[in-house]
Design a protein around this motif. Structure first.
Motif, PDB file in Angstrom:
ATOM      1  N   MET A   1      -6.726  -0.897  -4.357  1.00 22.98           N
ATOM      2  CA  MET A   1      -7.029   0.272  -3.518  1.00 22.98           C
ATOM      3  C   MET A   1      -6.521   1.535  -4.202  1.00 22.98           C
ATOM      4  SD  MET A   1      -5.888   0.942   0.447  1.00 22.98           S
ATOM      5  CE  MET A   1      -6.312   2.448   1.288  1.00 22.98           C
ATOM      6  N   ALA A   2      -7.322   2.588  -4.181  1.00 22.15           N
ATOM      7  CA  ALA A   2      -6.933   3.843  -4.811  1.00 22.15           C
ATOM      8  C   ALA A   2      -5.690   4.415  -4.130  1.00 22.15           C
ATOM      9  CB  ALA A   2      -8.090   4.840  -4.723  1.00 22.15           C
ATOM     10  N   GLU A   3      -4.853   5.037  -4.937  1.00 25.26           N
ATOM     11  CA  GLU A   3      -3.615   5.622  -4.416  1.00 25.26           C
ATOM     12  C   GLU A   3      -3.935   6.848  -3.574  1.00 25.26           C
ATOM     13  OE1 GLU A   3       0.572   7.545  -6.066  1.00 25.26           O
ATOM     14  OE2 GLU A   3      -0.968   6.859  -7.467  1.00 25.26           O
ATOM     15  N   ARG A   4      -3.238   6.958  -2.432  1.00 24.76           N
ATOM     16  CA  ARG A   4      -3.432   8.113  -1.554  1.00 24.76           C
ATOM     17  C   ARG A   4      -2.082   8.720  -1.209  1.00 24.76           C
ATOM     18  NH1 ARG A   4      -6.155   6.527   3.357  1.00 24.76           N
ATOM     19  NH2 ARG A   4      -6.943   8.642   3.551  1.00 24.76           N
ATOM     20  N   THR A   5      -2.095   9.794  -0.460  1.00 25.06           N
ATOM     21  CA  THR A   5      -0.867  10.531  -0.202  1.00 25.06           C
ATOM     22  C   THR A   5       0.170   9.697   0.566  1.00 25.06           C
ATOM     23  OG1 THR A   5       0.102  12.483   0.849  1.00 25.06           O
ATOM     24  CG2 THR A   5      -1.876  11.590   1.874  1.00 25.06           C
ATOM     25  N   LYS A   6       1.439   9.921   0.228  1.00 26.52           N
ATOM     26  CA  LYS A   6       2.538   9.214   0.899  1.00 26.52           C
ATOM     27  C   LYS A   6       2.797   9.763   2.300  1.00 26.52           C
ATOM     28  CE  LYS A   6       6.119  12.277  -0.965  1.00 26.52           C
ATOM     29  NZ  LYS A   6       7.360  12.379  -1.775  1.00 26.52           N
ATOM     30  N   TRP A   7       2.127  10.863   2.635  1.00 21.48           N
ATOM     31  CA  TRP A   7       2.392  11.526   3.919  1.00 21.48           C
ATOM     32  C   TRP A   7       1.481  11.027   5.036  1.00 21.48           C
ATOM     33  CZ3 TRP A   7       6.903  13.550   3.660  1.00 21.48           C
ATOM     34  CH2 TRP A   7       7.356  14.160   2.498  1.00 21.48           C
ATOM     35  N   LEU A   8       0.850   9.885   4.845  1.00 18.51           N
ATOM     36  CA  LEU A   8      -0.013   9.308   5.877  1.00 18.51           C
ATOM     37  C   LEU A   8       0.656   8.117   6.543  1.00 18.51           C
ATOM     38  CD1 LEU A   8      -3.453   9.188   3.993  1.00 18.51           C
ATOM     39  CD2 LEU A   8      -2.707  10.914   5.651  1.00 18.51           C
ATOM     40  N   VAL A   9       0.398   7.942   7.845  1.00 22.30           N
ATOM     41  CA  VAL A   9       0.673   6.669   8.514  1.00 22.30           C
ATOM     42  C   VAL A   9      -0.652   6.156   9.048  1.00 22.30           C
ATOM     43  CG1 VAL A   9       3.049   7.233   9.124  1.00 22.30           C
ATOM     44  CG2 VAL A   9       1.228   7.743  10.749  1.00 22.30           C
ATOM     45  N   ASP A  10      -0.819   4.842   9.070  1.00 21.70           N
ATOM     46  CA  ASP A  10      -2.098   4.306   9.530  1.00 21.70           C
ATOM     47  C   ASP A  10      -2.080   4.056  11.034  1.00 21.70           C
ATOM     48  OD1 ASP A  10      -0.909   1.735   9.958  1.00 21.70           O
ATOM     49  OD2 ASP A  10      -1.335   1.164   7.879  1.00 21.70           O
TER      50      ASP A  10
ATOM     51  N   ASP B   1      -8.563  10.116  -2.554  1.00 19.16           N
ATOM     52  CA  ASP B   1      -7.487   9.512  -3.333  1.00 19.16           C
ATOM     53  C   ASP B   1      -6.968  10.459  -4.409  1.00 19.16           C
ATOM     54  OD1 ASP B   1      -8.751   8.900  -6.059  1.00 19.16           O
ATOM     55  OD2 ASP B   1     -10.180   7.937  -4.717  1.00 19.16           O
ATOM     56  N   VAL B   2      -5.820  10.085  -4.968  1.00 21.90           N
ATOM     57  CA  VAL B   2      -5.091  10.939  -5.896  1.00 21.90           C
ATOM     58  C   VAL B   2      -5.934  11.338  -7.109  1.00 21.90           C
ATOM     59  CG1 VAL B   2      -3.123  11.018  -7.467  1.00 21.90           C
ATOM     60  CG2 VAL B   2      -2.840  10.087  -5.175  1.00 21.90           C
ATOM     61  N   ASP B   3      -6.618  10.381  -7.711  1.00 18.61           N
ATOM     62  CA  ASP B   3      -7.402  10.675  -8.910  1.00 18.61           C
ATOM     63  C   ASP B   3      -8.484  11.703  -8.631  1.00 18.61           C
ATOM     64  OD1 ASP B   3      -5.896   8.961 -10.415  1.00 18.61           O
ATOM     65  OD2 ASP B   3      -7.300   7.282 -10.285  1.00 18.61           O
TER      66      ASP B   3
END
Length: 282
Positions: free
Chosen positions: A1-10, A217-219
């Motif tokens: 899975m592509a890296e996404r922001t650390k500031w999310l909660v699911d 995602d980050v990229d």
């Protein structure tokens, strides 16, 4: 899975923590008037259980006619204490479109020295699409004790921007539409010229968000800023129409590791209405 922001909660995590007294849920929905959406009324009809409504236009600096300007730390502390919030809690913010005004509220907490604040991934639309619980019951909490400390480095004012446009060592990135930034499309606020600050780059916030209201995602985020000509080695100031969607850029830049970040609070509404500002157009 592509890296996404650390500031999310699911959504799964939040539903599991609905009864956790150390988790505070805030609906920070805000919309431009032409959308004819009333966030308070929508909140009253249906919101995530336990959530409280945070009005960015009321908990703000009301001494100016500019919209939802950052409140003083004292006002912020007082209002949040009244809402029943205290330091040390985990704050989860969301809005009615997924990634819209929630990042502005996230940024506000970050600027006020509160780092344990997160954005609900996909916001209320994703929550509802997954058939998770909503309620019309308004949550109240006993008064808390909240103390904020403003990070002055993360906020820019008009005078700062007058200096920034002359500084080749700083990047200004505008979240408005390309048409507004170029000066060939109208501003949503009446009697306000469109155009751009000299030297600014344009990354429309919509480009950073998927159709489902989730940040990309980050990229992708990094590639999008680079494609717009943004030098990621320089300090960056984000701007938009009124300081709200600039926070989406701030979130995205933080996600890709940018450390020297600030946001122009008055943004284009202030810049285009002040004497001494320079407006460029195509």
């Amino acid at each position: 899975m592509a890296e996404r922001t650390k500031w999310l909660v699911d959504t799964e995590w939040l539903e599991a923590n609905l009864d956790n007294p150390d988790v505070v849920i805030l609906d920070g929905s805000w919309y431009l008037p032409q959308l004819q959406r009333d966030p308070k009324a929508e909140f009253a009809r249906a919101h995530i259980p336990g959530a409280m409504f945070f009005d960015i236009d009321e908990i703000a600096d009301l001494s100016t006619d500019l919209p939802h300007m950052l409140p003083s730390p004292e006002l912020f502390s007082t209002e949040l204490s009244k809402m029943g919030m205290s330091n040390g809690q985990t704050v989860v913010v969301y809005d009615g479109v997924g990634i819209g005004s929630a990042p502005r509220l996230w940024w506000t907490f970050q600027v006020m020295g509160i780092k344990d604040v997160y954005i609900l991934d996909g916001g209320l639309p994703k929550w509802k699409a997954e058939k998770r619980p909503v309620t019309d019951v308004i949550q109240t909490r006993a008064p808390g004790h909240f103390t904020a400390k403003l990070d002055h480095q993360a906020v820019r004012n008009f005078d700062d921007m007058l200096e920034a446009i002359k500084d080749d060592g700083v990047e200004i990135v505008d979240a408005r539409s390309t048409e507004r930034w170029r000066g060939i499309g109208p501003e949503p606020r009446p009697n306000l010229s469109s155009g751009r600050m000299p030297g600014s780059k344009n990354v429309p916030f919509q480009d950073l968000v998927d159709d489902n209201g989730q940040i990309k995602d980050v990229d992708f985020l990094k590639q999008r800023f680079v494609a717009a000509g943004v030098d990621l080695s320089k300090p960056i100031i984000t701007s938009c129409g009124s300081g709200s969607t600039a926070a989406i850029l701030f979130l995205a830049l933080d996600t890709i590791g940018q450390k020297q970040l600030s946001l122009y609070d008055g943004s284009w509404t202030e810049w285009a209405s002040r004497e001494g500002s320079i407006i460029e157009k195509d």
